[in-house]
Design a protein around this motif. Structure first.
Motif, short mmCIF file in Angstrom:
data_model
loop_
_atom_site.label_atom_id
_atom_site.label_comp_id
_atom_site.label_asym_id
_atom_site.label_seq_id
_atom_site.Cartn_x
_atom_site.Cartn_y
_atom_site.Cartn_z
N ASN A 252 33.58 50.63 27.68
CA ASN A 252 33.75 50.57 29.01
C ASN A 252 32.62 51.63 29.17
OD1 ASN A 252 35.54 48.66 29.35
ND2 ASN A 252 37.15 50.33 29.08
N ALA B 167 37.11 44.26 40.32
CA ALA B 167 35.98 43.76 39.73
C ALA B 167 35.97 45.05 38.43
CB ALA B 167 34.52 43.88 40.33
N GLY B 168 36.28 46.29 38.64
CA GLY B 168 35.82 47.36 37.88
C GLY B 168 37.18 47.38 36.91
N ARG B 169 38.39 46.93 37.36
CA ARG B 169 39.33 46.53 36.22
C ARG B 169 39.24 45.46 35.29
NH1 ARG B 169 44.24 49.45 37.10
NH2 ARG B 169 45.36 47.56 36.41
N LYS C 287 29.15 47.71 28.31
CA LYS C 287 29.47 47.10 29.44
C LYS C 287 28.65 47.62 30.74
CE LYS C 287 34.12 45.41 28.25
NZ LYS C 287 35.65 45.72 28.85
N THR D 276 37.50 53.11 37.73
CA THR D 276 37.12 51.62 37.84
C THR D 276 36.64 50.94 39.05
OG1 THR D 276 39.56 51.22 38.46
CG2 THR D 276 38.94 50.67 36.18
N GLU D 277 36.64 51.89 40.18
CA GLU D 277 35.92 51.55 41.35
C GLU D 277 34.54 51.75 41.25
OE1 GLU D 277 36.98 50.40 44.30
OE2 GLU D 277 34.99 50.75 45.40
N ALA E 22 36.46 44.59 34.46
CA ALA E 22 35.23 44.90 33.45
C ALA E 22 35.95 45.77 32.45
CB ALA E 22 34.32 45.55 33.95
N ALA E 23 37.09 46.53 32.85
CA ALA E 23 37.71 47.57 31.81
C ALA E 23 38.70 46.76 31.00
CB ALA E 23 38.39 48.71 32.42
N ALA F 259 32.94 51.38 38.34
CA ALA F 259 32.55 50.20 37.35
C ALA F 259 32.42 49.07 38.51
CB ALA F 259 33.53 50.12 36.46
N GLY F 260 33.29 48.76 39.35
CA GLY F 260 33.18 47.69 40.07
C GLY F 260 32.01 47.68 40.96
N THR G 189 36.03 45.86 44.96
CA THR G 189 35.39 46.45 43.85
C THR G 189 36.27 47.08 42.64
OG1 THR G 189 34.68 48.08 44.95
CG2 THR G 189 33.08 46.56 44.92
N GLU G 190 37.32 47.33 43.11
CA GLU G 190 38.52 48.05 42.41
C GLU G 190 38.75 46.81 41.31
OE1 GLU G 190 39.46 50.98 41.71
OE2 GLU G 190 41.14 50.22 40.39
#
Lengths: 282, 282
Positions: free
Chosen positions: A165, B124-126, A169, A121-122, B128-129, A124-125, B121-122
């Motif tokens: 995901n 933000a990624g969570r 996205k 997820t890091e 998005a997920a 992705a962020g 950003t972690e």
């Protein structure tokens, strides 16, 4: 209508990968990709073997870590072990995962420096924030194919069908970073065909064979087909009805031979980049 | 046309926050929000004082960490110190940051457990997920306001104007998690008014006073105005031309009194949630 030839793009990328891998080896670093396989699914096994073969062809060692009906803890432990192992540069956690385990949860245990398929997820962020990171290879393959075409993404209307995901996205985020106007559609979208007909660039990532018909496509549009749906006779077809859409679209990726080979090539490119980073970032 | 009353929503949320804070205090935990202020900008100082006043009114201690013309390292060091301090439950890093420093970079040093404005950003990624996380408060305020209205987000056409990391992109992700069909527009979008006219739900987050006129709005649409543009006489106006759009829209948030008070209330809610988590997650 012209085909967008993923095999040629993949060949170009893999030539660069082979040169980078040879340089790394000459400097004493053997690039190594580890693939964690938490399933005995036959399709997955085939795919993983194809990655291994491609990696080794370009000078990247590939270690397959087959897990036998693992729980979440076992997958996490393996990913932590590989993240801590200096000899390993790239880590992929293959899907499907056991029931009840989400990739976004276990992906957290892949070091972002080794996360060559953007499962953390890091990652992705960082992608959403427009920072340097490894994007999921399939999503990046969409952009890689588009960028090699003679088209302007800035201000283009891009429609992504599918909100996973791993593809929908992140592809949307990558298109947004290129200044396209981006719409994300999915199973709840009303009048999907009409929304898709507004697209200059249409990305199909739904996982339903042939569901994108000619009435979904604006004449002259560029269509990227991410679908890989197995057929009864052992072949693959995309989410796009190729015969019908090829009469309308300006450009279209075939399946197979479109997004797939580029995805594999990008996993390899990410692995050599990760190996290069390992020399400076640890 | 009816106004969407952010002050009433904020009051409801703050009543819940006050109850949760009182319970935490009774159990021996004093909820504490730390606000790092890396600028001497007067507008920022005013905003930070308003957060502190709101926090203390609801039983949350608020510590303002004023930094004097800091470099990136000094900001990072302060965020690390606060992340490691067990007495601190929520951390906000105020903008504007010094030239050349991006929030996404320093936000990484805010513990995700204390990241009450979703700057890591972690987080933000969570988001998005679709995992549990703290979203940026302004983006969440948009959803909080929408969810309290009598409207169906599933399948609705939502258009977000603006693609910032703190509002546009996270608001898009939150709307996507609610199964809206989501389009993100920005300065490069062609025929912006026409795209906006397709929206059942229109979110304006561009930072240009009154730029969304009546011709951007479908009759009956719900419009959320995230803009807070200072006027010459010391007031605030939104991105939406209120007088003109109120003739067309079905529902519209005023500025001030719309998104703003809900944002503050959510920062406080996140802080008590973080304080609750601190009792079990460390």
């Amino acid at each position: 209508m012209s085909d967008i030839d993923g095999r040629t793009v993949a060949k170009d990328i893999r030539a660069e990968v082979a040169a980078a891998a040879a340089k790394l080896r000459a400097e004493g670093t053997v690039p190594l990709l580890a693939v964690v396989v938490p399933t005995d699914d036959e399709g997955t096994a085939w795919y993983v073997r194809s990655i291994k073969k491609a990696a080794e062809k370009e000078g990247i060692d590939c270690r397959i870590e087959q897990l036998d009906a693992p729980g979440k803890d076992e997958i996490v432990a393996k990913l932590q072990e590989l993240s801590a192992d200096d000899a390993v540069h790239g880590i992929i956690c293959q899907t499907p995962l056991p029931k009840g385990v989400a990739l976004a949860e276990v992906g957290w245990y892949i070091s972002p420096y080794k996360d060559v398929d953007g499962a953390n997820t890091e990652s992705a962020g960082r992608l959403a924030a427009g920072l340097r990171t490894f994007a999921p290879a399939t999503a990046e393959a969409v952009l890689e194919l588009l960028k090699r075409e003679d088209l302007v993404l800035e201000g283009a209307n891009a429609v992504v069908v599918g909100r996973s995901n791993v593809v929908g996205k992140p592809a949307a985020m990558l298109l947004l970073n290129e200044s396209a106007t981006v719409t994300v559609c999915h199973s709840r979208t009303k009048d999907l065909a009409a929304v898709c007909r507004g697209a200059d660039v249409l990305v199909a990532a739904v996982g339903r064979a042939g569901m994108i018909g000619a009435d979904f496509v604006k004449p002259g549009a560029t269509v990227i087909d991410v679908g890989t749906n197995p057929t009864e006779d052992g072949g693959l077809v995309g989410d796009v009805d190729y015969a019908a859409v090829s009469e309308v679209a300006g450009r279209l990726t075939p399946v197979p031979g479109g997004v797939g080979p580029v995805t594999t090539a990008l996993l390899l490119r990410h692995t050599v980049v990760a190996a290069q980073l390992s020399k400076t970032h640890r």
